[in-house]
Design an enzyme around this catalytic site. Sequence first.
Site, PDB file in Angstrom:
ATOM      1  NE  ARG A 125      -3.340   2.749   0.339  1.00 22.74           N
ATOM      2  CZ  ARG A 125      -3.895   3.338  -0.705  1.00 22.74           C
ATOM      3  NH1 ARG A 125      -4.059   2.701  -1.848  1.00 22.74           N
ATOM      4  NH2 ARG A 125      -4.314   4.570  -0.632  1.00 22.74           N
ATOM      5  CG  HIS A 179     -13.355   0.165   8.311  1.00 23.93           C
ATOM      6  ND1 HIS A 179     -13.323   0.632   7.019  1.00 23.93           N
ATOM      7  CD2 HIS A 179     -13.893  -1.073   8.248  1.00 23.93           C
ATOM      8  CE1 HIS A 179     -13.833  -0.291   6.212  1.00 23.93           C
ATOM      9  NE2 HIS A 179     -14.192  -1.324   6.936  1.00 23.93           N
ATOM     10  CB  THR A 233     -11.015  -5.753   6.170  1.00 23.67           C
ATOM     11  OG1 THR A 233     -12.152  -4.892   6.268  1.00 23.67           O
ATOM     12  CG2 THR A 233     -10.116  -5.564   7.369  1.00 23.67           C
ATOM     13  CE  LYS A 238     -29.117 -16.564  -4.957  1.00 22.71           C
ATOM     14  NZ  LYS A 238     -28.895 -15.927  -3.661  1.00 22.71           N
ATOM     15  CE  LYS A 296     -18.094  -1.835   4.358  1.00 23.44           C
ATOM     16  NZ  LYS A 296     -17.302  -1.907   3.171  1.00 23.44           N
TER      17      LYS A 296
HETATM   18  N1  LIG Z   1     -16.125   0.430  -4.553  1.00 23.32           N
HETATM   19  C1  LIG Z   1     -16.917  -0.511  -4.060  1.00 23.32           C
HETATM   20  N2  LIG Z   1     -18.069  -0.826  -4.692  1.00 23.32           N
HETATM   21  C2  LIG Z   1     -18.881  -1.783  -4.207  1.00 23.32           C
HETATM   22  N3  LIG Z   1     -18.655  -2.462  -3.075  1.00 23.32           N
HETATM   23  C3  LIG Z   1     -17.534  -2.180  -2.393  1.00 23.32           C
HETATM   24  C4  LIG Z   1     -16.599  -1.208  -2.845  1.00 23.32           C
HETATM   25  N4  LIG Z   1     -15.578  -1.170  -1.969  1.00 23.32           N
HETATM   26  C5  LIG Z   1     -15.855  -2.077  -1.023  1.00 23.32           C
HETATM   27  N5  LIG Z   1     -17.022  -2.683  -1.249  1.00 23.32           N
HETATM   28  C6  LIG Z   1     -17.697  -3.702  -0.425  1.00 23.32           C
HETATM   29  O1  LIG Z   1     -17.123  -3.720   0.866  1.00 23.32           O
HETATM   30  C7  LIG Z   1     -16.684  -5.044   1.196  1.00 23.32           C
HETATM   31  C8  LIG Z   1     -15.507  -4.984   2.135  1.00 23.32           C
HETATM   32  O2  LIG Z   1     -15.909  -4.399   3.342  1.00 23.32           O
HETATM   33  P1  LIG Z   1     -15.326  -4.788   4.755  1.00 23.32           P
HETATM   34  O3  LIG Z   1     -14.080  -5.572   4.598  1.00 23.32           O
HETATM   35  O4  LIG Z   1     -15.239  -3.545   5.552  1.00 23.32           O
HETATM   36  O5  LIG Z   1     -16.400  -5.643   5.468  1.00 23.32           O
HETATM   37  P2  LIG Z   1     -17.760  -6.255   4.973  1.00 23.32           P
HETATM   38  O6  LIG Z   1     -17.479  -7.203   3.851  1.00 23.32           O
HETATM   39  O7  LIG Z   1     -18.745  -5.169   4.732  1.00 23.32           O
HETATM   40  O8  LIG Z   1     -18.232  -7.049   6.249  1.00 23.32           O
HETATM   41  P3  LIG Z   1     -18.061  -8.598   6.624  1.00 23.32           P
HETATM   42  O9  LIG Z   1     -17.001  -9.186   5.751  1.00 23.32           O
HETATM   43  O10 LIG Z   1     -17.666  -8.566   8.052  1.00 23.32           O
HETATM   44  O11 LIG Z   1     -19.409  -9.169   6.402  1.00 23.32           O
HETATM   45  C9  LIG Z   1     -16.378  -5.669  -0.142  1.00 23.32           C
HETATM   46  O12 LIG Z   1     -16.400  -7.080  -0.094  1.00 23.32           O
HETATM   47  C10 LIG Z   1     -17.483  -5.090  -1.016  1.00 23.32           C
HETATM   48  O13 LIG Z   1     -18.684  -5.828  -0.882  1.00 23.32           O
HETATM   49  O1  LIG Z   2     -14.821  -1.320   2.949  1.00 21.50           O
HETATM   50  C1  LIG Z   2     -13.706  -1.781   2.931  1.00 21.50           C
HETATM   51  O2  LIG Z   2     -13.362  -2.828   3.453  1.00 21.50           O
HETATM   52  C2  LIG Z   2     -12.741  -1.046   2.189  1.00 21.50           C
HETATM   53  C3  LIG Z   2     -11.594  -1.622   1.589  1.00 21.50           C
HETATM   54  S1  LIG Z   2     -11.358  -0.428   0.354  1.00 21.50           S
HETATM   55  C4  LIG Z   2     -12.336   0.723   1.075  1.00 21.50           C
HETATM   56  C5  LIG Z   2     -12.312   2.038   0.629  1.00 21.50           C
HETATM   57  N1  LIG Z   2     -11.780   2.444  -0.442  1.00 21.50           N
HETATM   58  C6  LIG Z   2     -11.849   3.761  -0.588  1.00 21.50           C
HETATM   59  C7  LIG Z   2     -11.351   4.494  -1.611  1.00 21.50           C
HETATM   60  C8  LIG Z   2     -11.496   5.855  -1.580  1.00 21.50           C
HETATM   61  C9  LIG Z   2     -12.143   6.426  -0.515  1.00 21.50           C
HETATM   62  O3  LIG Z   2     -12.302   7.745  -0.497  1.00 21.50           O
HETATM   63  C10 LIG Z   2     -12.646   5.710   0.507  1.00 21.50           C
HETATM   64  C11 LIG Z   2     -12.475   4.377   0.448  1.00 21.50           C
HETATM   65  S2  LIG Z   2     -12.935   3.257   1.536  1.00 21.50           S
HETATM   66  N2  LIG Z   2     -12.957   0.287   2.018  1.00 21.50           N
END
Ligand SMILES: Nc1ncnc2c1ncn2[C@@H]1O[C@H](COP(=O)(O)OP(=O)(O)OP(=O)(O)O)[C@@H](O)[C@H]1O
Ligand SMILES: O=C(O)C1CSC(c2nc3ccc(O)cc3s2)=N1
Length: 542
Positions: A214, A241, A339, A439, A525
């Site tokens: 990164r 986070h 993550t 579905k 989210k």
């Molecule tokens: N640009 C994006 N567009 C659509 N979805 C995204 C984007 N960036 C991240 N995500 C979503 O966020 C997820 C990653 O989020 P994070 O690792 O914080 O936990 P989470 O998947 O929401 O929760 P958990 O895995 O605990 O159920 C990805 O798998 C995807 O579904």
């Molecule tokens: O939700 C997640 O797990 C992650 C992994 S990548 C991500 C994000 N990516 C960007 C890119 C630009 C920005 O302004 C915010 C985020 S959060 N969030």
Amino acid sequence: MEEEKFILHGPKTLWTVQKSTAGKQLYDALVRHSHLPEAMIDVYTQERISYKALLETTCRLAQSFQRCGYKQNDVISICSENNLNFFCPAIAAMYLGIITAPLNQNYTKGELHNALNVSKPKLIFCSKKALSKILELKQIFTFIKKIIILDVLQDVGDNESLSNFILQNSDESYRNFRPLEFDCKEQVAAVLCSSGTTGLPKAVMITHTNLSVRFAHVRDANVGEQTIPGTTILTFMPFFHVSGFCTTLGNFIVGLRIILLKRFEPELFLKSIQNYEVRSVLVVPPIIIFLAKSPLVDKYDLSSLKEIGCGAAPLGKEIGEAVVKRLNLDGLRQGYGLTESTFVVTVTTSNEFRPGSTGQLVPLMSAKVIDIENGKPLEPDFVGELCFKGDMVMKGYKGNIKATRETIDENGWLHTGDLGYYDKEGHFYIVNRLKELIKYKGFQVPPAELEALLLIHPCIKDAAVVGIPDESAGELPAAFVVKQPGRQITEKEVFDYIAGQVSSPKHLRGGVRFIDEIPKNATGKIMKKVLGELAVKMKSKL
Ligand SMILES: Nc1ncnc2c1ncn2[C@@H]1O[C@H](COP(=O)(O)OP(=O)(O)OP(=O)(O)O)[C@@H](O)[C@H]1O
Ligand SMILES: O=C(O)C1CSC(c2nc3ccc(O)cc3s2)=N1
Ligand SMILES: [Mg+2]
């Protein structure tokens, strides 16, 4: 050997990955940027911290850790809202191979209980606000030996303030302190909790090598959003986070001037962009919706703003385009990651804004899209599960070998659980989470597509789509809609609006429900579990 067909490889990067630890790279960056006046400014208190002060505090803290007997692989935790001191313990820990496990300060006691039980920190740094919750948990968990408070000058009861802890345990010889060396590929730097959108949050182990990749990206002008030291950016992404933790460490590597908010507050956000002449902001999709639709936006001079970075959840094509036009931006950079992948693995490269796309594969990573039936890699333009491989893939889930094996296969591919595709030029498009597909009579309905359509309606302020169980069809797509203030729209009009644009299985047969707010977590989210339950309780008028 795996077949190479339909496997993408990221481009070359100008900045090769450094072999030194993430701690050493951060140390070098703090030294490199010592001449800059400000590293971070807290908008609430107007307090500032310089790179020089970060360097001194982190070295003193590392010396204090050593004198108190903390050593490699010990775990510390940080449970605090975003503040100027948040990263001091994390960086000092990285100098020594100590593991940082940040905790969401909004977690309930039960959620904290689960997370602490996995990470088992000896020492917790917390904010004044989080102290009472942490004190209660210290009674239960004997592995917690000490609590230090980040945002007070005086001790609170038996609990030392950060400044007193440093005063007691360090001296001028901190100037001779240098980060230690260890095996970067194996050494865990942080244990970050996933958002818990699909189940309980998972404890993701991020290594020093993961962070180093990164750090190479952030300095590469093609991938990193802002690469010139001293550039002003604004963030409110939560530091606990991945979206706040890994971005902010990257911002320190570059030497940015970070305007810090604890959370998103509309007027304060706009006022801060104006007053601090912010060039770039890091946001999540709900803020893009706000920037596209809110009348407040016209009250402020946002002309300094050139670029917006957005990620963490799906963003519709039209809504992104509307913001670029309204704010006259050079670009909107979308990122996609998890993550488990240490932040973004696809990102809009400079000058390559494709509305609706989350950009291209980052350097040093490989990707494939697999058929969800047979696991075979698909060619461009075909939708399947996104998989990634390379040095950004986590070491594993802490304390859960089974879940790790289910997520990273024997060839090292991380299976994301997200559906998407890439086009012939390698631009990625995220369709939906596999688990959230609706579905209907065997047809697959991606809620993100319907949400994007609903959001471009002028009478709709916000929207979410979930499936509700139905005996004959399996599931029916149902919409939650927040009306734009001062506008009128009926359930039937919403239904007809969608029916006019999509094929029959995607019609909102589960009904339309008006609510005041769409529940979302700290990274934007949509909380689909909450809405799924609400949809069953709340009757639609259709
Ligand atoms: N640009 C994006 N567009 C659509 N979805 C995204 C984007 N960036 C991240 N995500 C979503 O966020 C997820 C990653 O989020 P994070 O690792 O914080 O936990 P989470 O998947 O929401 O929760 P958990 O895995 O605990 O159920 C990805 O798998 C995807 O579904
Ligand atoms: O939700 C997640 O797990 C992650 C992994 S990548 C991500 C994000 N990516 C960007 C890119 C630009 C920005 O302004 C915010 C985020 S959060 N969030
Ligand atoms: Mg996940």
